[in-house]
Design a protein around this motif. Sequence first.
Motif, mmCIF file in Angstrom:
data_model
loop_
_atom_site.group_PDB
_atom_site.id
_atom_site.type_symbol
_atom_site.label_atom_id
_atom_site.label_comp_id
_atom_site.label_asym_id
_atom_site.label_seq_id
_atom_site.Cartn_x
_atom_site.Cartn_y
_atom_site.Cartn_z
ATOM 1 N N THR A 148 0.833 -1.206 0.000
ATOM 2 C CA THR A 148 0.000 0.000 0.000
ATOM 3 C C THR A 148 0.863 1.249 0.000
ATOM 4 N N LEU A 149 1.906 1.260 0.815
ATOM 5 C CA LEU A 149 2.795 2.424 0.893
ATOM 6 C C LEU A 149 3.505 2.658 -0.444
ATOM 7 N N ALA A 151 2.345 1.723 -3.437
ATOM 8 C CA ALA A 151 1.324 2.128 -4.410
ATOM 9 C C ALA A 151 0.944 3.591 -4.261
ATOM 10 N N THR A 152 1.035 4.127 -3.067
ATOM 11 C CA THR A 152 0.647 5.529 -2.820
ATOM 12 C C THR A 152 1.841 6.482 -2.844
ATOM 13 N N GLY A 153 3.020 5.971 -3.183
ATOM 14 C CA GLY A 153 4.194 6.828 -3.326
ATOM 15 C C GLY A 153 4.938 7.119 -2.042
ATOM 16 N N HIS A 154 4.546 6.497 -0.969
ATOM 17 C CA HIS A 154 5.232 6.738 0.311
ATOM 18 C C HIS A 154 6.400 5.781 0.534
ATOM 19 N N SER A 168 8.070 12.139 2.203
ATOM 20 C CA SER A 168 6.690 12.122 1.706
ATOM 21 C C SER A 168 5.683 12.375 2.825
ATOM 22 N N TYR A 169 6.144 12.321 4.058
ATOM 23 C CA TYR A 169 5.264 12.527 5.214
ATOM 24 C C TYR A 169 5.654 13.847 5.864
ATOM 25 N N CYS A 264 0.409 7.121 6.816
ATOM 26 C CA CYS A 264 0.408 7.139 5.348
ATOM 27 C C CYS A 264 -0.328 5.939 4.768
ATOM 28 N N ALA A 265 -0.247 4.795 5.413
ATOM 29 C CA ALA A 265 -0.927 3.604 4.915
ATOM 30 C C ALA A 265 -2.430 3.676 5.148
ATOM 31 N N HIS A 266 -2.828 4.346 6.226
ATOM 32 C CA HIS A 266 -4.247 4.445 6.581
ATOM 33 C C HIS A 266 -4.582 5.908 6.897
#
Length: 479
Positions: A148-149, A151-154, A168-169, A264-266
């Motif tokens: 998930t991280l 896929a979302t660029g994190h 990214s955070y 970032c994941a949720h």
Amino acid sequence: MVTIKLHNTKTRREEVFTPIDASNVRMYVCGPTVYDRAHLGNGRAAVAFDVLYRLLRHVYGPDHVTYIRNFTDVDDKINAEALRRQKAGDPGSLEALIAERTEETIGWYHDDMDALGTLRPSIKGVVSNRAEPRATQYIAPMVSMIETLIATGHAYAKDGHALFRVRSYKDYGKLSGRSINDMIAGARVEVAPFKEDPMDFVLWKPSDADQPGWPSPWGRGRPGWHIECSAMAHELLGDHFDIHGGGLDLQFPHHENELAQSTCAHPHGGFANVWMHNEMLQVEGKKMSKSLGNFFTVRDLLDQGVPGEVIRFVLLSTHYGKPMDWTQEKAEQARETLLGFLEITRGVDAVAPDPEVVNALTDDLNTSLAISRLHALKKEGRGAELLASARLMGMLDFHPTAGTMGWGELSEPVREQLMSLAHRWAALRANREYDAADDLKVRAEAAGISLRATKQTVGQGSIAERTSNFDPAKLKVLI
């Protein structure tokens, strides 16, 4: 409803605690890496959060509190110990030796924390292995979170590694109060060819033939330390829960990284509302260190004859948020104090805890103030309130039969025998039958039992304490 106030590391202030769901107050505490015995600092963390757990159960009800404490059983120190055993000739595969070491160390931890009077974690009052998750049981959720991280660029993958993209955070560093630039300038960060940025941290790393590994989209490997707690907390408590705790040494980088990757994941959750950290521990005014020769485990103290009740009392005598110093003098004072508490509570039935003790605990777990109130209750002769209040703090519930110390794991008949022995010795002394009393004391010592007079009650005060060579068979001969 009683109001609880807790110091929130994230906001750096004391706040009124309001649970997300009062029917299921949820707390996650980082547990041990299971490669060796728990040292006294580990014991302090376990005892501090045990008091909070007990307080939450008192206020909201045991069936309305969930307490998760993990075991980290994927770690290079565990691997190194297993490899050492294999090279020393221990039979079995490396995986079997790792599993053996893990089981052994978890058993040690349970025994030692039981001796300190800590309650086992539970899910809404039900004690189970699920409340003490092991990292190896949650590899699939870790892989899923990493995917998930990415896929979302994190996060990104390179050379068999998966890494979190720290920049990214935007809130990275707020939990520990550090800026990224300050961290780069002041910390030793790993510069590696598979990193985009020196601050990025590992979520997954490749394993060689001598290391445990699991299949993943990035190749056979194992999780980084930080992703473990994020995945386990999410699986067991959801993406938004009440309290996350641990030692101050975990605030950075472990908890900072947990917060970043979980948020970032949720992004629609809040991860933990309240972050709590207990301060570090010293020994005789110095940092506990193997190089200084003052490093010891909880088991070391227990084997030296220091009862778990005494260790717990010393740990609670200093507020969890302040550095504490373990000294032999404090242990002796705690022993005498507990003997006095035992005497005044002998034969009484517990009632409701004293309101002033409850108020002290609800004020950010002010255990030192609560203990001061216990002294006042003793002075006032209020044994029933003292017993209930002490038990709320996890004290005086080691021994249903007052008059014995350090025997909480023994059966009721054995405790009754010890009680009888202590009373018999006290009666001999009270009747001035000193030769008979001395003979009984010598024979008790041969059975691993130390008979001690207390300062609180002249002539009648007595206590039976175990020593390292306790022999239950010899006890029967004494009675």
